[in-house]
Write an enzyme that holds these catalytic residues in place. Sequence first.
Site, PDB file in Angstrom:
ATOM      1  N   PRO A 139       1.276  -4.554  -9.556  1.00  0.00           N
ATOM      2  CA  PRO A 139       0.941  -4.702  -8.143  1.00  0.00           C
ATOM      3  C   PRO A 139       1.506  -5.964  -7.482  1.00  0.00           C
ATOM      4  O   PRO A 139       0.779  -6.889  -7.103  1.00  0.00           O
ATOM      5  CB  PRO A 139      -0.587  -4.707  -8.157  1.00  0.00           C
ATOM      6  CG  PRO A 139      -0.925  -5.334  -9.473  1.00  0.00           C
ATOM      7  CD  PRO A 139       0.137  -4.830 -10.423  1.00  0.00           C
ATOM      8  N   CYS A 140       2.816  -5.980  -7.310  1.00  0.00           N
ATOM      9  CA  CYS A 140       3.484  -7.133  -6.701  1.00  0.00           C
ATOM     10  C   CYS A 140       2.990  -7.389  -5.280  1.00  0.00           C
ATOM     11  O   CYS A 140       3.091  -8.516  -4.787  1.00  0.00           O
ATOM     12  CB  CYS A 140       4.996  -6.956  -6.741  1.00  0.00           C
ATOM     13  SG  CYS A 140       5.588  -5.389  -6.077  1.00  0.00           S
ATOM     14  N   HIS A 141       2.413  -6.374  -4.647  1.00  0.00           N
ATOM     15  CA  HIS A 141       1.869  -6.572  -3.299  1.00  0.00           C
ATOM     16  C   HIS A 141       0.667  -7.511  -3.310  1.00  0.00           C
ATOM     17  O   HIS A 141       0.288  -8.032  -2.268  1.00  0.00           O
ATOM     18  CB  HIS A 141       1.488  -5.218  -2.676  1.00  0.00           C
ATOM     19  CG  HIS A 141       0.436  -4.466  -3.421  1.00  0.00           C
ATOM     20  ND1 HIS A 141       0.721  -3.728  -4.549  1.00  0.00           N
ATOM     21  CD2 HIS A 141      -0.898  -4.350  -3.207  1.00  0.00           C
ATOM     22  CE1 HIS A 141      -0.398  -3.169  -4.993  1.00  0.00           C
ATOM     23  NE2 HIS A 141      -1.403  -3.539  -4.201  1.00  0.00           N
TER      24      HIS A 141
END
Length: 181
Positions: A139-141
């Site tokens: 989950p780079c967000h």
Amino acid sequence: MTMTFGYTTFDAEIGTSGIAWSERGIVGVQLPEKTEAATRARMLRRFPDAVEQQPPPEIASAIEAIRALMRGEPSDLSGIVLDVDGLTAMQRSVYDITRTIAPGRTMTYGEIAKRIGIPRNAREVGKALGDNPFPIIVPCHRVVAADGRMHGFSGSGGVRTKLKLLEIEGYEAVPGPSLFD
């Protein structure tokens, strides 16, 4: 290079997404493009040897877990098997730490850099996340700048997509400077 067995597209809260897999696990997730056809075309550019097909049970389970998360439902993606063949040791370390960030929470690039033993290299963490082949699962967000601002997001829609993902997960920004500054 990983031999990709297959790929498929699927509908999610944020639009038609894609997923590709090999015998070792998921090799990539594609966030929605402007149209389903554009998402499919992007998948074929990323995985030219992939054949569109029905996903095997473990991939179908991963898709359902992603869809549930995108509906704002609790969904644990930590057990989804990724094919990390071809990734650097640093990318693997960054992605492992990033996978520990709970929905609705964030961590800074610098915090990740410290955790993997390179405290002065937040930019390297940012580069690794910019190359993330597994958005949502990794989950780079959920990774933000030290001041809490939302900077570059390589998915279609950029920072607005990042904010939409965080909003779905129940993230509430702390009052202060604009997230778009």
